[in-house]
Design a protein around this motif. Structure first.
Motif, PDB file in Angstrom:
ATOM      1  N   ILE A  21      10.940  -9.967  53.153  1.00 52.36           N
ATOM      2  CA  ILE A  21       9.600  -9.709  53.674  1.00 52.36           C
ATOM      3  C   ILE A  21       8.834  -8.741  52.776  1.00 52.36           C
ATOM      4  CG2 ILE A  21       8.304  -8.755  55.625  1.00 52.36           C
ATOM      5  CD1 ILE A  21      10.441 -10.165  57.427  1.00 52.36           C
ATOM      6  N   PRO A  22       9.380  -7.552  52.457  1.00 48.66           N
ATOM      7  CA  PRO A  22       8.618  -6.689  51.541  1.00 48.66           C
ATOM      8  C   PRO A  22       8.461  -7.292  50.148  1.00 48.66           C
ATOM      9  CG  PRO A  22      10.718  -5.654  52.132  1.00 48.66           C
ATOM     10  CD  PRO A  22      10.568  -6.881  52.975  1.00 48.66           C
ATOM     11  N   TYR A  25       5.657  -9.831  50.457  1.00 52.16           N
ATOM     12  CA  TYR A  25       4.407  -9.091  50.637  1.00 52.16           C
ATOM     13  C   TYR A  25       3.921  -8.525  49.298  1.00 52.16           C
ATOM     14  CZ  TYR A  25       1.282  -5.352  52.169  1.00 52.16           C
ATOM     15  OH  TYR A  25       0.211  -4.508  52.321  1.00 52.16           O
ATOM     16  N   ASN A  26       4.810  -7.902  48.559  1.00 52.76           N
ATOM     17  CA  ASN A  26       4.431  -7.337  47.257  1.00 52.76           C
ATOM     18  C   ASN A  26       4.035  -8.423  46.266  1.00 52.76           C
ATOM     19  OD1 ASN A  26       4.861  -4.695  48.112  1.00 52.76           O
ATOM     20  ND2 ASN A  26       6.998  -4.693  47.456  1.00 52.76           N
ATOM     21  N   ASN A  29       0.515  -9.757  47.171  1.00 55.32           N
ATOM     22  CA  ASN A  29      -0.561  -8.853  46.755  1.00 55.32           C
ATOM     23  C   ASN A  29      -0.686  -8.769  45.241  1.00 55.32           C
ATOM     24  OD1 ASN A  29      -1.863  -8.175  49.135  1.00 55.32           O
ATOM     25  ND2 ASN A  29      -0.325  -6.632  49.640  1.00 55.32           N
ATOM     26  N   ASN A  41      -3.164  -6.138  54.243  1.00 56.37           N
ATOM     27  CA  ASN A  41      -2.361  -5.200  55.014  1.00 56.37           C
ATOM     28  C   ASN A  41      -1.303  -5.980  55.771  1.00 56.37           C
ATOM     29  OD1 ASN A  41      -3.905  -2.832  54.369  1.00 56.37           O
ATOM     30  ND2 ASN A  41      -5.481  -3.609  55.742  1.00 56.37           N
ATOM     31  N   LEU A  42      -0.086  -5.475  55.769  1.00 60.80           N
ATOM     32  CA  LEU A  42       0.986  -6.107  56.525  1.00 60.80           C
ATOM     33  C   LEU A  42       0.820  -5.703  57.986  1.00 60.80           C
ATOM     34  CD1 LEU A  42       3.478  -7.898  56.291  1.00 60.80           C
ATOM     35  CD2 LEU A  42       4.835  -5.831  55.941  1.00 60.80           C
ATOM     36  N   SER A  47       3.166 -10.254  62.078  1.00 55.72           N
ATOM     37  CA  SER A  47       4.548 -10.443  61.622  1.00 55.72           C
ATOM     38  C   SER A  47       5.448 -10.874  62.776  1.00 55.72           C
ATOM     39  CB  SER A  47       5.082  -9.167  60.974  1.00 55.72           C
ATOM     40  OG  SER A  47       4.431  -8.947  59.737  1.00 55.72           O
ATOM     41  N   ARG A 126      -5.441  -9.241  56.580  1.00 60.77           N
ATOM     42  CA  ARG A 126      -4.125  -8.968  57.154  1.00 60.77           C
ATOM     43  C   ARG A 126      -3.205 -10.164  56.951  1.00 60.77           C
ATOM     44  NH1 ARG A 126      -5.471  -8.465  63.209  1.00 60.77           N
ATOM     45  NH2 ARG A 126      -7.139  -9.876  62.592  1.00 60.77           N
ATOM     46  N   VAL A 127      -1.902  -9.865  56.919  1.00 58.85           N
ATOM     47  CA  VAL A 127      -0.907 -10.917  56.834  1.00 58.85           C
ATOM     48  C   VAL A 127       0.294 -10.508  57.679  1.00 58.85           C
ATOM     49  CG1 VAL A 127       0.247 -10.007  54.751  1.00 58.85           C
ATOM     50  CG2 VAL A 127       0.358 -12.474  55.263  1.00 58.85           C
ATOM     51  N   ILE A 129       4.427 -11.732  58.112  1.00 56.97           N
ATOM     52  CA  ILE A 129       5.460 -12.505  57.411  1.00 56.97           C
ATOM     53  C   ILE A 129       6.720 -12.547  58.256  1.00 56.97           C
ATOM     54  CG2 ILE A 129       6.844 -12.711  55.305  1.00 56.97           C
ATOM     55  CD1 ILE A 129       4.688 -10.960  53.915  1.00 56.97           C
ATOM     56  N   MET A 142       3.968 -17.270  56.743  1.00 54.73           N
ATOM     57  CA  MET A 142       2.940 -16.244  56.529  1.00 54.73           C
ATOM     58  C   MET A 142       1.737 -16.633  57.366  1.00 54.73           C
ATOM     59  SD  MET A 142       2.704 -15.099  52.576  1.00 54.73           S
ATOM     60  CE  MET A 142       3.982 -14.075  51.885  1.00 54.73           C
TER      61      MET A 142
END
Length: 146
Positions: A21-22, A25-26, A29, A41-42, A47, A126-127, A129, A142
């Motif tokens: 997940i991180p 996300y990274n 972005n 923004n997570l 989520s 926003r997202v 995941i 997502m």
């Protein structure tokens, strides 16, 4: 708290899945930055919905933007009381599970016009995941929202 699906407890989330997940996300972005878009923004609420979607698909072994009962991610966003102006969903399934890296999912979606549009839509802020496995496949969801 253990979430349950119509078929019983949701599959456990492994350490590898939690790391995805991180990483996703990274990576998302990073892709947005290449196109000079603001980072997303997570969102924990999104989520939760994305994770619920991924867990449900893995547990009941289907792969669709619509559940077998006909519900969509939009229905779930409404049911969870999440405010939004626009929303979109990317779903991906990769087999075998170990091939389902964050980078592999991002590449899969970046190679598809509609999925890439969701990832790069400047209106989204926003997202959420979610990720799950069914023993053979890794599913990632997502959910994007404005």
């Amino acid at each position: 708290p253990d979430r349950t699906s119509p078929t019983g407890p949701a599959p456990a989330v492994s350490g590898m899945q939690k790391n995805l997940i991180p990483q996703a996300y990274n990576h998302l972005n990073s892709i947005r930055k290449q196109y000079t878009h603001n980072p997303l923004n997570l969102c924990s609420q999104l989520s939760e919905v994305a994770n619920s979607r991924a867990q449900d698909m893995a547990a009941r072994q289907y792969f669709s933007h619509t559940t077998p009962e006909g519900k969509t991610f939009m229905d779930l966003i409404y049911e969870n009381g999440i405010a939004f102006r626009a929303a979109a969903e990317n779903i991906g399934k990769i087999s075998p599970t170990q091939s389902g890296t964050a980078e592999a999912f991002m590449h899969l979606w970046a190679s598809s016009g509609p999925h890439r549009q969701n990832m790069l839509n400047p209106a989204f802020h926003r997202v959420g995941i979610g990720v799950a496995e069914d023993g053979q496949n890794r599913v990632m969801v997502m959910i994007f929202a404005h």
